[in-house]
Design an enzyme around this catalytic site. Sequence first.
Site, PDB file in Angstrom:
ATOM      1  N   HIS A 157       0.825  -1.210   0.000  1.00 31.08           N
ATOM      2  CA  HIS A 157       0.000   0.000   0.000  1.00 31.08           C
ATOM      3  C   HIS A 157       0.857   1.258   0.000  1.00 31.08           C
ATOM      4  O   HIS A 157       1.921   1.293   0.619  1.00 31.08           O
ATOM      5  CB  HIS A 157      -0.965   0.009   1.192  1.00 31.08           C
ATOM      6  CG  HIS A 157      -0.305  -0.018   2.540  1.00 31.08           C
ATOM      7  ND1 HIS A 157       0.002   1.137   3.225  1.00 31.08           N
ATOM      8  CD2 HIS A 157       0.081  -1.035   3.335  1.00 31.08           C
ATOM      9  CE1 HIS A 157       0.539   0.824   4.395  1.00 31.08           C
ATOM     10  NE2 HIS A 157       0.616  -0.497   4.493  1.00 31.08           N
TER      11      HIS A 157
ATOM     12  N   ASP B 201      -0.655   4.285   0.855  1.00 30.57           N
ATOM     13  CA  ASP B 201      -1.197   5.246   1.817  1.00 30.57           C
ATOM     14  C   ASP B 201      -0.487   5.105   3.164  1.00 30.57           C
ATOM     15  O   ASP B 201       0.053   4.047   3.494  1.00 30.57           O
ATOM     16  CB  ASP B 201      -2.721   5.074   1.975  1.00 30.57           C
ATOM     17  CG  ASP B 201      -3.132   3.676   2.417  1.00 30.57           C
ATOM     18  OD1 ASP B 201      -2.457   2.696   2.046  1.00 30.57           O
ATOM     19  OD2 ASP B 201      -4.131   3.563   3.149  1.00 30.57           O
TER      20      ASP B 201
ATOM     21  N   ASP C  39       6.411   1.622   6.958  1.00 31.00           N
ATOM     22  CA  ASP C  39       5.053   1.124   6.692  1.00 31.00           C
ATOM     23  C   ASP C  39       4.401   1.957   5.600  1.00 31.00           C
ATOM     24  O   ASP C  39       3.714   2.900   5.888  1.00 31.00           O
ATOM     25  CB  ASP C  39       4.243   1.167   7.977  1.00 31.00           C
ATOM     26  CG  ASP C  39       2.874   0.512   7.846  1.00 31.00           C
ATOM     27  OD1 ASP C  39       2.631  -0.146   6.829  1.00 31.00           O
ATOM     28  OD2 ASP C  39       2.052   0.672   8.756  1.00 31.00           O
TER      29      ASP C  39
ATOM     30  N   GLU D 110      -5.175   0.834   2.589  1.00 28.07           N
ATOM     31  CA  GLU D 110      -4.903  -0.229   3.552  1.00 28.07           C
ATOM     32  C   GLU D 110      -5.050   0.303   4.961  1.00 28.07           C
ATOM     33  O   GLU D 110      -5.535  -0.391   5.843  1.00 28.07           O
ATOM     34  CB  GLU D 110      -3.495  -0.786   3.338  1.00 28.07           C
ATOM     35  CG  GLU D 110      -3.284  -2.171   3.962  1.00 28.07           C
ATOM     36  CD  GLU D 110      -2.858  -2.125   5.418  1.00 28.07           C
ATOM     37  OE1 GLU D 110      -2.946  -3.157   6.084  1.00 28.07           O
ATOM     38  OE2 GLU D 110      -2.431  -1.069   5.902  1.00 28.07           O
ATOM     39  N   GLU D 111      -4.633   1.551   5.169  1.00 25.97           N
ATOM     40  CA  GLU D 111      -4.685   2.143   6.515  1.00 25.97           C
ATOM     41  C   GLU D 111      -6.072   2.682   6.835  1.00 25.97           C
ATOM     42  O   GLU D 111      -6.360   3.014   7.973  1.00 25.97           O
ATOM     43  CB  GLU D 111      -3.649   3.275   6.637  1.00 25.97           C
ATOM     44  CG  GLU D 111      -2.214   2.844   6.362  1.00 25.97           C
ATOM     45  CD  GLU D 111      -1.614   2.005   7.483  1.00 25.97           C
ATOM     46  OE1 GLU D 111      -2.354   1.626   8.403  1.00 25.97           O
ATOM     47  OE2 GLU D 111      -0.406   1.729   7.422  1.00 25.97           O
TER      48      GLU D 111
ATOM     49  N   GLU E 204       4.963  -5.740   3.979  1.00 24.51           N
ATOM     50  CA  GLU E 204       4.663  -5.081   5.262  1.00 24.51           C
ATOM     51  C   GLU E 204       5.821  -5.298   6.243  1.00 24.51           C
ATOM     52  O   GLU E 204       6.482  -6.334   6.218  1.00 24.51           O
ATOM     53  CB  GLU E 204       3.390  -5.691   5.885  1.00 24.51           C
ATOM     54  CG  GLU E 204       2.109  -5.374   5.137  1.00 24.51           C
ATOM     55  CD  GLU E 204       1.572  -3.980   5.441  1.00 24.51           C
ATOM     56  OE1 GLU E 204       2.250  -3.201   6.147  1.00 24.51           O
ATOM     57  OE2 GLU E 204       0.478  -3.673   4.940  1.00 24.51           O
TER      58      GLU E 204
ATOM     59  N   HIS F 267       3.721   3.852  12.542  1.00 18.04           N
ATOM     60  CA  HIS F 267       2.619   4.699  13.024  1.00 18.04           C
ATOM     61  C   HIS F 267       3.077   5.665  14.121  1.00 18.04           C
ATOM     62  O   HIS F 267       2.254   6.357  14.717  1.00 18.04           O
ATOM     63  CB  HIS F 267       1.426   3.862  13.534  1.00 18.04           C
ATOM     64  CG  HIS F 267       0.737   3.067  12.446  1.00 18.04           C
ATOM     65  ND1 HIS F 267      -0.603   2.732  12.508  1.00 18.04           N
ATOM     66  CD2 HIS F 267       1.183   2.558  11.278  1.00 18.04           C
ATOM     67  CE1 HIS F 267      -0.932   2.037  11.422  1.00 18.04           C
ATOM     68  NE2 HIS F 267       0.154   1.920  10.666  1.00 18.04           N
TER      69      HIS F 267
HETATM   70 ZN   LIG Z   1       1.236  -1.298   6.340  1.00 21.15          ZN
END
Ligand SMILES: [Zn+2]
Length: 375
Positions: A66, A68, A99, A133-134, A162, A348
């Site tokens: 992903h 995003d 990520d 995805e997020e 990932e 994150h």
């Molecule tokens: Zn991810």
Amino acid sequence: MSAVLELTKELVARRSLTPEDAGCQTLMAGRLAKLGFEAEHLRFGEVDNLWARRGKTGPLLVFAGHTDVVPSGPAEQWSSEPFTPALRDGRLYGRGTADMKGGLAAMLVAVERYLASGAKPKGSIAFLITSDEEGPSVDGTVKVVESLEKRGEKMDWCVLGEPSCLERFGDTLRNGRRGSLTGILKVHGIQGHVAYPERADNPIHRVAPALVELIGTRWDSGNEFFPPTSFQISNFNSGTGAGNVIPGDATVRFNFRYSSAVTKDELKRRVHAVLDKMGVRYDVDWRPMGDPFLTSPGDLSRAMQDAVEKTTGLRPKLDTGGGTSDGRFIAPTGAQVIEFGPRNASIHKIDECVEAHELEQLVDIYEDVLKRLLG
Ligand SMILES: [Zn+2]
């Protein structure tokens, strides 16, 4: 600077807050086109998706991921601008470095290097990239998979980039994920004065014994690949704010992370049984977030384990921990799905970063997997 770091920086500089893609997929598609990939840009709702394939024959090896990212949080708490990638002390800092734009860059550079070496792949290679995805994950990978299934295009192996590693780069490979099921329980009572409880019905008192039983329940014992199912209450809200009022209702939000030893229907049934037994008046709004999936050890996991061990000296253990991932949409098609990428300690968070040498090794690993599976 190495090709993978350059590309990671270019992707991180594109501010792709979920569900934005901010041009990341166009950048990737441009480089893939030069390698002979046919790119399809699939837009569903607000979400950009990219399916790019090179070759017509099977087996099909897919790299997935992903573009995003989650919000940066307070930018002033970062040591450098979250969307201005910065290399310091051998680490690349920026939102999405781990990520998972580092993983995307590594898979693309690995394919470039593999094909530049004159390889003649016995089969096809594809990229399945989403910008959802997020977020809610309704217009992303799941929709692309539906389109592929409709036209009978079948994936054999899927590698998700990932961030999977925990303490050391190379220690963990995910071959599945637990399921996630959320419930929002609304308990109905009757509001009244605390001095006259016989004229009210206290929803907190009603639900408390049921919650104690739910908290103490052993839902399963897990199995070879999954830890036991866990139940957690994340929110409990009730009360009017006044000290002399019995509230009229209470709301409890809870979540299961569940193994493949139970089903979501069984979990629902058992929750209802406890609440009914305790005489609670209630409604539950069930929100299934993803079924568990598992790829049994096979040629894909073996190729990845061998490649990781050759590059890092560590043989990664198979693991199903962590949150949900888009693997849950791909695995049901019958494809083998595994996830391997950088360490996930900073994802994150403020000052998200990735070790430069990990990304360079990740390119070696993906290239090695290509050779092992496609020759
Ligand atoms: Zn991810």
